[in-house]
Write an enzyme that holds these catalytic residues in place. Sequence first.
Site, PDB file in Angstrom:
ATOM      1  N   ALA A  62       0.828  -1.209   0.000  1.00  0.00           N
ATOM      2  CA  ALA A  62       0.000   0.000   0.000  1.00  0.00           C
ATOM      3  C   ALA A  62       0.859   1.255   0.000  1.00  0.00           C
ATOM      4  O   ALA A  62       1.900   1.316   0.630  1.00  0.00           O
ATOM      5  CB  ALA A  62      -0.912   0.013   1.216  1.00  0.00           C
ATOM      6  N   CYS A  63       0.382   2.271  -0.725  1.00  0.00           N
ATOM      7  CA  CYS A  63       1.011   3.592  -0.646  1.00  0.00           C
ATOM      8  C   CYS A  63      -0.067   4.644  -0.848  1.00  0.00           C
ATOM      9  O   CYS A  63      -1.246   4.321  -0.927  1.00  0.00           O
ATOM     10  CB  CYS A  63       2.141   3.747  -1.652  1.00  0.00           C
ATOM     11  SG  CYS A  63       1.640   4.067  -3.347  1.00  0.00           S
ATOM     12  N   GLY A  64       0.327   5.881  -0.950  1.00  0.00           N
ATOM     13  CA  GLY A  64      -0.637   6.985  -1.067  1.00  0.00           C
ATOM     14  C   GLY A  64      -1.501   6.903  -2.306  1.00  0.00           C
ATOM     15  O   GLY A  64      -2.693   7.197  -2.258  1.00  0.00           O
ATOM     16  N   VAL A  84      -3.664   3.483   0.648  1.00  0.00           N
ATOM     17  CA  VAL A  84      -3.803   3.265   2.086  1.00  0.00           C
ATOM     18  C   VAL A  84      -5.250   3.278   2.525  1.00  0.00           C
ATOM     19  O   VAL A  84      -5.634   2.539   3.428  1.00  0.00           O
ATOM     20  CB  VAL A  84      -3.077   4.322   2.962  1.00  0.00           C
ATOM     21  CG1 VAL A  84      -1.684   3.873   3.272  1.00  0.00           C
ATOM     22  CG2 VAL A  84      -3.118   5.684   2.374  1.00  0.00           C
TER      23      VAL A  84
END
Lengths: 415, 97
Positions: free
Chosen positions: B12-14, B45
């Site tokens: 997960a990331c922005g 996220v």
Amino acid sequence: MSIIKYILDLGATVMLPIIIFLLALILGEKPGRAFRSALTIGIGFVGINLVIGLLVNNLGPAAQAMVEHMGVHLNVIDVGWPASAAIAFASKVGAFVIPIGLLVNIIMLATRLTKTVNVDLWNYWHFAFTGALVTAATGSLTWGLVAAAINAAVVLLLADWTAKMVQDFYGLPGISLPHGFSAAYVPIAIPLNKLIDKIPVINKIEADTDTINKRFGVFGEPIVIGLILGVVLGILAKYDVKGILNLGISMAAVMLLLPRMVRILMEGLIPISEAAKAFMQKRFQGREFYIGLDSAIAVGHPAAIATALVLVPITILLAIILPGNHVLPFGDLATIPFMVVMVVPVTKGNVFRSILIGTIVIGVGLWIATDVAPLFTQVAAEAAFKFPTGATEISSICDGANPLTWVILQIMRLF
Amino acid sequence: MVSMRKKTILVACGTGIATSTVVTEKILEAAKKENLDVNIIQCKVSEIKSYAEDADFIVTTTILKDSFGKKSINALPLITGIGEGQVLKEIIEEIKK
């Protein structure tokens, strides 16, 4: 020179792979890997083109019908950052933006004008976007390249200036965020935050992050936003039930597919990005430098998420009630976290204040995005993205509504 | 050879695209070297909640407040390039578990 012109005129899906291939070789990549990465980028463009077609062909007529039936003039489609980034990289300025961005960074590091080593090559697209708008406005590729260089330099300065604040608030030691979109809002947020300090009652309010994240959680899921917006627009456009449901699913599909296509572009860019990172880090390393990264690394903070979630419905409402706005928010409803991620540290994590500041910059941003829509559409068409001929124009919030982009554009227009 | 259940990693990331793609590629490369087969789900996220159930563990480049009862590994070193080997080792060990 005529060879360069010939390559530039081949169109983004051919031109960019050739340039990326050469650039990868120069940065020391093996020919096989360089070729694969260049080809992947070309494929990414083809994919993005397909999904933009799906978006504009479905949403365009619905927006037109809504204008006719409801009198709401939202006929500029917000194509979102994935499309904006692709259009920017596909422009003639985009072809040169990676070497230009690296050069500006190296010169500023060598002359000690900046401490940030910007290894986030992907986000050089913001500089290309500004440059592409300037080129479209002035008819000059040179001015576009100058604008891209200026944008890159300003963003490095903003990254240095905000580094301490970002490092402390997000707990990211040694890092700064030279992000063309996120950093642009800091100079606006600081005076606004000081203004809020002076307003009685308002300056005491704090919002509960956990409650917001629970209640507004649905706005964090792009496919759900896509479905809901598609259905609502279908109703407003007076479609029949079949049409409404189809529009809903199509828009949910766009929300999922467009970023997936951009992922292919990203994948192609990784080898170059890694090579450039190694090159820069070998020369500029140690305690005195910041590593400049994508602001995506801070977007997970609960205060940033909460602020952005509340701003989704506010953005839609503003688009409807703001006189003079023609932008129909869509693709970038999922990008609002990037608008507030560097505002939140300014307010020291106060979600209420961040929402207030966010509301103001989005309101103004919608006007800016409306203002640049004709140029935006022109740049997209020149980069060979397909549009149905007709009244549909496109824009975006990231970077169509970017105040820094707009200011640079207005200054360059004076020349 | 001991047969292992194929692990599912949530990255997960922005954006669910930018830094998470870099991390995904690096994990896949490292896993291939070890002859490990993994499933990777990439997401934003804000979408972790919807995907966490299907994942064995979470790898993220951003700040994670709630990992929904799963182990989470911060992969920021894979982006900065500092301490990269250590994080990859940790991820590989987690896959082998």
